[in-house]
Design a protein around this motif. Sequence first.
Motif, short mmCIF file in Angstrom:
data_model
loop_
_atom_site.label_atom_id
_atom_site.label_comp_id
_atom_site.label_asym_id
_atom_site.label_seq_id
_atom_site.Cartn_x
_atom_site.Cartn_y
_atom_site.Cartn_z
N LYS A 82 4.47 71.16 46.95
CA LYS A 82 4.75 70.86 48.35
C LYS A 82 4.23 71.94 49.30
CE LYS A 82 9.01 68.44 47.05
NZ LYS A 82 10.50 68.44 47.18
N PHE A 83 3.84 73.08 48.74
CA PHE A 83 3.42 74.21 49.57
C PHE A 83 1.99 74.61 49.19
CE2 PHE A 83 8.01 74.35 49.28
CZ PHE A 83 8.39 74.52 50.61
N ALA A 84 1.01 73.87 49.70
CA ALA A 84 -0.39 74.18 49.43
C ALA A 84 -0.83 75.34 50.33
CB ALA A 84 -1.25 72.95 49.68
N PRO A 85 -1.82 76.17 49.91
CA PRO A 85 -2.60 76.05 48.67
C PRO A 85 -1.87 76.53 47.43
CG PRO A 85 -3.32 77.97 49.87
CD PRO A 85 -2.31 77.28 50.75
N TYR A 86 -0.90 77.43 47.58
CA TYR A 86 -0.04 77.72 46.45
C TYR A 86 1.30 78.24 46.94
CZ TYR A 86 -2.12 82.48 46.89
OH TYR A 86 -2.59 83.68 47.34
N TYR A 87 2.28 78.13 46.08
CA TYR A 87 3.67 78.39 46.42
C TYR A 87 3.90 79.85 46.82
CZ TYR A 87 8.76 78.52 45.64
OH TYR A 87 10.11 78.68 45.76
N GLU A 88 4.68 80.05 47.90
CA GLU A 88 5.02 81.38 48.40
C GLU A 88 3.76 82.25 48.53
OE1 GLU A 88 8.38 82.89 46.07
OE2 GLU A 88 9.68 82.00 47.59
N LYS A 89 2.77 81.71 49.21
CA LYS A 89 1.48 82.38 49.34
C LYS A 89 1.61 83.74 50.03
CE LYS A 89 -3.22 81.72 51.14
NZ LYS A 89 -3.28 83.04 51.82
N ALA A 90 2.42 83.82 51.09
CA ALA A 90 2.55 85.09 51.81
C ALA A 90 3.11 86.17 50.89
CB ALA A 90 3.44 84.91 53.03
N LEU A 91 4.12 85.83 50.10
CA LEU A 91 4.69 86.80 49.17
C LEU A 91 3.68 87.19 48.11
CD1 LEU A 91 7.04 88.42 47.99
CD2 LEU A 91 7.80 86.33 46.82
N ALA A 92 2.98 86.21 47.56
CA ALA A 92 1.99 86.51 46.53
C ALA A 92 0.89 87.43 47.07
CB ALA A 92 1.36 85.21 46.01
N ASP A 93 0.38 87.13 48.25
CA ASP A 93 -0.67 87.96 48.82
C ASP A 93 -0.16 89.37 49.12
OD1 ASP A 93 -2.35 85.82 48.65
OD2 ASP A 93 -2.32 85.34 50.79
N TYR A 94 1.09 89.48 49.57
CA TYR A 94 1.65 90.79 49.87
C TYR A 94 1.77 91.63 48.60
CZ TYR A 94 4.91 94.42 51.30
OH TYR A 94 5.50 95.64 51.53
N LEU A 95 2.26 91.05 47.53
CA LEU A 95 2.40 91.80 46.28
C LEU A 95 1.04 92.21 45.74
CD1 LEU A 95 5.20 89.73 44.50
CD2 LEU A 95 5.43 91.90 45.74
N ILE A 96 0.07 91.33 45.83
CA ILE A 96 -1.28 91.66 45.36
C ILE A 96 -1.86 92.84 46.15
CG2 ILE A 96 -3.66 90.79 45.32
CD1 ILE A 96 -2.39 88.02 44.59
N ALA A 97 -1.58 92.89 47.44
CA ALA A 97 -2.11 93.97 48.28
C ALA A 97 -1.33 95.27 48.13
CB ALA A 97 -2.09 93.54 49.74
N THR A 98 -0.08 95.20 47.65
CA THR A 98 0.81 96.37 47.64
C THR A 98 0.92 97.04 46.29
OG1 THR A 98 2.12 95.35 49.41
CG2 THR A 98 3.15 97.14 48.20
N LEU A 99 0.95 96.26 45.21
CA LEU A 99 1.19 96.81 43.88
C LEU A 99 -0.11 97.32 43.25
CD1 LEU A 99 3.64 94.10 42.52
CD2 LEU A 99 4.23 96.45 43.17
N MET A 100 0.03 98.37 42.47
CA MET A 100 -1.08 98.97 41.75
C MET A 100 -0.73 99.06 40.27
SD MET A 100 -3.32 99.72 44.14
CE MET A 100 -4.37 100.98 43.42
N PRO A 101 -1.73 99.23 39.39
CA PRO A 101 -1.43 99.38 37.96
C PRO A 101 -0.45 100.53 37.72
CG PRO A 101 -3.78 99.02 38.27
CD PRO A 101 -3.20 99.19 39.64
#
Length: 307
Positions: A82-101
Motif C-alpha cells: 500500500k506504500f509504494a515505492p517501498y514501505y517506510e521509505k523515509a525511515l529506510a533512507d534515513y537508516l541507510i544514510a546514517t548507519l555505518m559498518p
Amino acid sequence: MKVPAVLRRIVALGASVGRMPDYVLSPRFILWRLQELAKVFGERGKRYRSSKNWSLTLSNGRTVRLPLDDPSAVAFKEMADKFAPYYEKALADYLIATLMPGDIFVDGGANVGYVSAVAATTGAVVFAVEIQRELISQIEAVATLNEFDLIRPLHIGLSAGPGLTSMWRTAINFGAGLEGETDRALDDEPRSVADDFVATMALDDLFVGDSMRPKVVKVDVEGHEIDVLAGAKRLIAERRTIFVVEFHAHMIGLYGHAPEDLLAPFGRGQWSWHQLTDDGLVPIGSMDEVKPDPRDPNPKIVFTPLP
C-alpha cells in the motif's frame, strides 16, 4: 551463508582475546566452533532458503528478500504494497544514510524483520527486538535469505525495567502490544489461557559500555514508547545515541500518557527534534506540529543529540 562472510565474523574472536580462556584460542576449539557454525547456517538454510519470497531494491542499490511462506509474511507484504515505492521509505533512507559498518542498531518492535534487514544492508550490527515469538522465526528467515549474519533476534519486550508482562495470546497481529505492569514481575497467576507472558528488559540494562552503545534506536511498540524511553535514561543522558520514535496518536493514551510526554526525555538545547518525512527531517517544536503523512502509516520523530 557465504564462507567469506562467516570468516569475517570469526576475526571478531581476536577482539576479545583478553577476556577468553586459553583453550578458546586452541586450533581444536576453533575448528569445532567452525564446524558448529557451519551446522547452524546449514540448518537455517534448509529451513528458510526454499521458502517463497519477494524482494525490493533500496536507495543504496541493495536488494532485500522477504519470505512469503507464512501468514504473517503474506500479511506484511499486503500492508507494504500500500506504500509504494517501498514501505517506510523515509525511515529506510534515513537508516541507510546514517548507519555505518560496525554501528549498533536496535530495532525495537522488529515485526517480521523488514527494518532490521534495511539496517543490515549498511553493515551495522542489528538487534531485532520483538515480543511475538512467532515472528522470531520470520526475522531469522529474513537474515538467512539475505545472508545477514549480524541480525540478532531477541524475544523480549522493551520497557522501563525487567520483569514479566502479559499480552494476548493471539494470531500474528501488527498492532500487538504489552499489557499490565511492565516495571516489575507480575504477582498474579496467569489470568487465563488467552494470556501470554513476555520477559521485559530496559535498554539501559541490555546495552552497557562503549562497545555496546547503539548508534540508532528505533522504537515502534504500539503506544508503549514512553515506557521504553523510561528504560533508556542512561543512554539518553549520555547523548550519543539517536532515537527514532514512532508516534501512535491513537494508542499512546492507552498507557496513560499524552503525546507531549514523548518529548519530555529529550531536553531542548541538548537534542534536536524532527519529524522524519520523504522530504527529509522537518524541525518541530511541539507534538502539535507533527503532521500525518499519507506515505507513512505512523509519523516518526527523530531525536538527535546536539554537540
